[in-house]
Scaffold this active site. Structure first.
Site, PDB file in Angstrom:
ATOM      1  N   ARG A   1      -2.314  -6.395  -8.548  1.00 30.24           N
ATOM      2  CA  ARG A   1      -1.130  -7.214  -8.294  1.00 30.24           C
ATOM      3  C   ARG A   1      -1.012  -8.343  -9.304  1.00 30.24           C
ATOM      4  O   ARG A   1       0.065  -8.727  -9.708  1.00 30.24           O
ATOM      5  CB  ARG A   1      -1.193  -7.807  -6.876  1.00 30.24           C
ATOM      6  CG  ARG A   1      -1.064  -6.781  -5.789  1.00 30.24           C
ATOM      7  CD  ARG A   1      -1.537  -7.313  -4.477  1.00 30.24           C
ATOM      8  NE  ARG A   1      -2.931  -7.721  -4.554  1.00 30.24           N
ATOM      9  CZ  ARG A   1      -3.671  -8.087  -3.538  1.00 30.24           C
ATOM     10  NH1 ARG A   1      -3.143  -8.132  -2.339  1.00 30.24           N
ATOM     11  NH2 ARG A   1      -4.937  -8.421  -3.688  1.00 30.24           N
TER      12      ARG A   1
ATOM     13  N   SER B   1      -3.124  -7.835   2.946  1.00 24.84           N
ATOM     14  CA  SER B   1      -3.316  -7.680   4.395  1.00 24.84           C
ATOM     15  C   SER B   1      -3.736  -9.017   5.005  1.00 24.84           C
ATOM     16  O   SER B   1      -3.314  -9.362   6.114  1.00 24.84           O
ATOM     17  CB  SER B   1      -4.375  -6.616   4.680  1.00 24.84           C
ATOM     18  OG  SER B   1      -3.955  -5.387   4.170  1.00 24.84           O
TER      19      SER B   1
ATOM     20  N   HIS C   1       0.834  -1.207   0.000  1.00 26.67           N
ATOM     21  CA  HIS C   1       0.000   0.000   0.000  1.00 26.67           C
ATOM     22  C   HIS C   1       0.869   1.259   0.000  1.00 26.67           C
ATOM     23  O   HIS C   1       0.597   2.212  -0.729  1.00 26.67           O
ATOM     24  CB  HIS C   1      -0.892   0.033   1.255  1.00 26.67           C
ATOM     25  CG  HIS C   1      -1.939  -1.036   1.330  1.00 26.67           C
ATOM     26  ND1 HIS C   1      -2.052  -1.879   2.415  1.00 26.67           N
ATOM     27  CD2 HIS C   1      -2.932  -1.386   0.496  1.00 26.67           C
ATOM     28  CE1 HIS C   1      -3.066  -2.708   2.237  1.00 26.67           C
ATOM     29  NE2 HIS C   1      -3.624  -2.439   1.067  1.00 26.67           N
TER      30      HIS C   1
ATOM     31  N   LYS D   1     -15.200  -8.682   4.462  1.00 26.41           N
ATOM     32  CA  LYS D   1     -14.044  -9.014   5.311  1.00 26.41           C
ATOM     33  C   LYS D   1     -14.326  -8.645   6.759  1.00 26.41           C
ATOM     34  O   LYS D   1     -14.891  -7.593   7.023  1.00 26.41           O
ATOM     35  CB  LYS D   1     -12.802  -8.231   4.857  1.00 26.41           C
ATOM     36  CG  LYS D   1     -12.320  -8.553   3.447  1.00 26.41           C
ATOM     37  CD  LYS D   1     -11.137  -7.657   3.103  1.00 26.41           C
ATOM     38  CE  LYS D   1     -10.668  -7.860   1.675  1.00 26.41           C
ATOM     39  NZ  LYS D   1      -9.699  -6.812   1.277  1.00 26.41           N
TER      40      LYS D   1
HETATM   41  O1  PNS Z   1      -9.062  -3.036   0.406  1.00 24.93           O
HETATM   42  P1  PNS Z   1     -10.373  -3.604  -0.065  1.00 24.93           P
HETATM   43  O2  PNS Z   1     -11.024  -4.379   1.049  1.00 24.93           O
HETATM   44  O3  PNS Z   1     -10.223  -4.417  -1.315  1.00 24.93           O
HETATM   45  O4  PNS Z   1     -11.296  -2.349  -0.408  1.00 24.93           O
HETATM   46  C1  PNS Z   1     -12.629  -2.481  -0.850  1.00 24.93           C
HETATM   47  C2  PNS Z   1     -13.307  -1.113  -0.793  1.00 24.93           C
HETATM   48  C3  PNS Z   1     -13.238  -0.563   0.616  1.00 24.93           C
HETATM   49  C4  PNS Z   1     -12.589  -0.165  -1.730  1.00 24.93           C
HETATM   50  C5  PNS Z   1     -14.796  -1.260  -1.233  1.00 24.93           C
HETATM   51  O5  PNS Z   1     -15.436  -2.179  -0.409  1.00 24.93           O
HETATM   52  C6  PNS Z   1     -15.527   0.086  -1.198  1.00 24.93           C
HETATM   53  O6  PNS Z   1     -15.346   0.918  -2.066  1.00 24.93           O
HETATM   54  N1  PNS Z   1     -16.373   0.292  -0.164  1.00 24.93           N
HETATM   55  C7  PNS Z   1     -17.102   1.529   0.010  1.00 24.93           C
HETATM   56  C8  PNS Z   1     -18.602   1.319  -0.295  1.00 24.93           C
HETATM   57  C9  PNS Z   1     -18.841   1.343  -1.785  1.00 24.93           C
HETATM   58  O7  PNS Z   1     -18.801   2.382  -2.426  1.00 24.93           O
HETATM   59  N2  PNS Z   1     -19.095   0.157  -2.343  1.00 24.93           N
HETATM   60  C10 PNS Z   1     -19.325  -0.021  -3.767  1.00 24.93           C
HETATM   61  C11 PNS Z   1     -18.010  -0.155  -4.499  1.00 24.93           C
HETATM   62  S1  PNS Z   1     -18.260  -0.497  -6.177  1.00 24.93           S
END
Ligand code: PNS
Length: 160
Positions: A90, A128, A17, A41
């Protein structure tokens, strides 16, 4: 002011990150590292802990700002007047999920563009989840996460 938002669960932040924030900071005036919960998660660390670890880990990047947010990313994008969403790619296995999210974010807000950045090869296998799994069993994570994260993981698993 060209501001990019880098959303994620950052539970916890890893060297991968940090590498991505460094790369993004060369392209944008400000990188907003936006921590939230991923409904798929189960988080190990609280928002406050994740924020502290990210702030300390990114202290050397003056154009990085760390926040916690709730709700839709597209709403944050609009509120903070961002011009890009940063996500890391990745491997090919990341692509499908990232592709869906990029298009869903654009559906919510037409001008929400996602920019994918590749981390250094050194960090390409990191996640993570994998870090937590190794740390839980007292494995070697020292070179893979910032020092504060290494310490917090050790403390957390020592208590369990
Ligand atoms: O690090 P991660 O867990 O892959 O991140 C996922 C994340 C937090 C980017 C995604 O769950 C997110 O954007 N959540 C916010 C709510 C939202 O807008 N969801 C729709 C995304 S298309």
């Amino acid at each position: 002011m060209r501001r990019a938002v880098y959303p994620g669960s950052f539970d916890p932040i890893t060297n991968g990150h940090v590498d991505l924030v460094k790369r993004a900071s060369l392209l944008f005036d400000e990188v907003l590292v936006a921590i939230t919960d991923n409904p798929n998660k189960q988080a190990l660390f609280s928002h406050a802990e994740r924020m502290e670890m990210a702030q300390v880990s990114l202290a050397e990047i003056p154009t990085a700002r760390v926040i916690v947010f709730r709700g839709l990313l597209s709403n944050l994008y609009e509120k903070e007047q961002c011009c890009a969403i940063i996500r890391g790619l990745r491997a090919v296995s990341d692509f499908e999920y990232e592709f869906q999210m990029a298009l869903m974010n654009r559906k919510q807000l037409r001008r929400a563009e996602t920019v994918f950045l590749m981390p250094s090869l050194r960090w390409v296998y990191l996640s993570s989840n994998l870090i937590k799994e190794v740390a839980r069993h007292n494995g070697a994570i020292k070179d893979l996460v910032p020092e504060i994260v290494c310490r917090k993981l050790k403390e957390t698993f020592a208590k369990k």
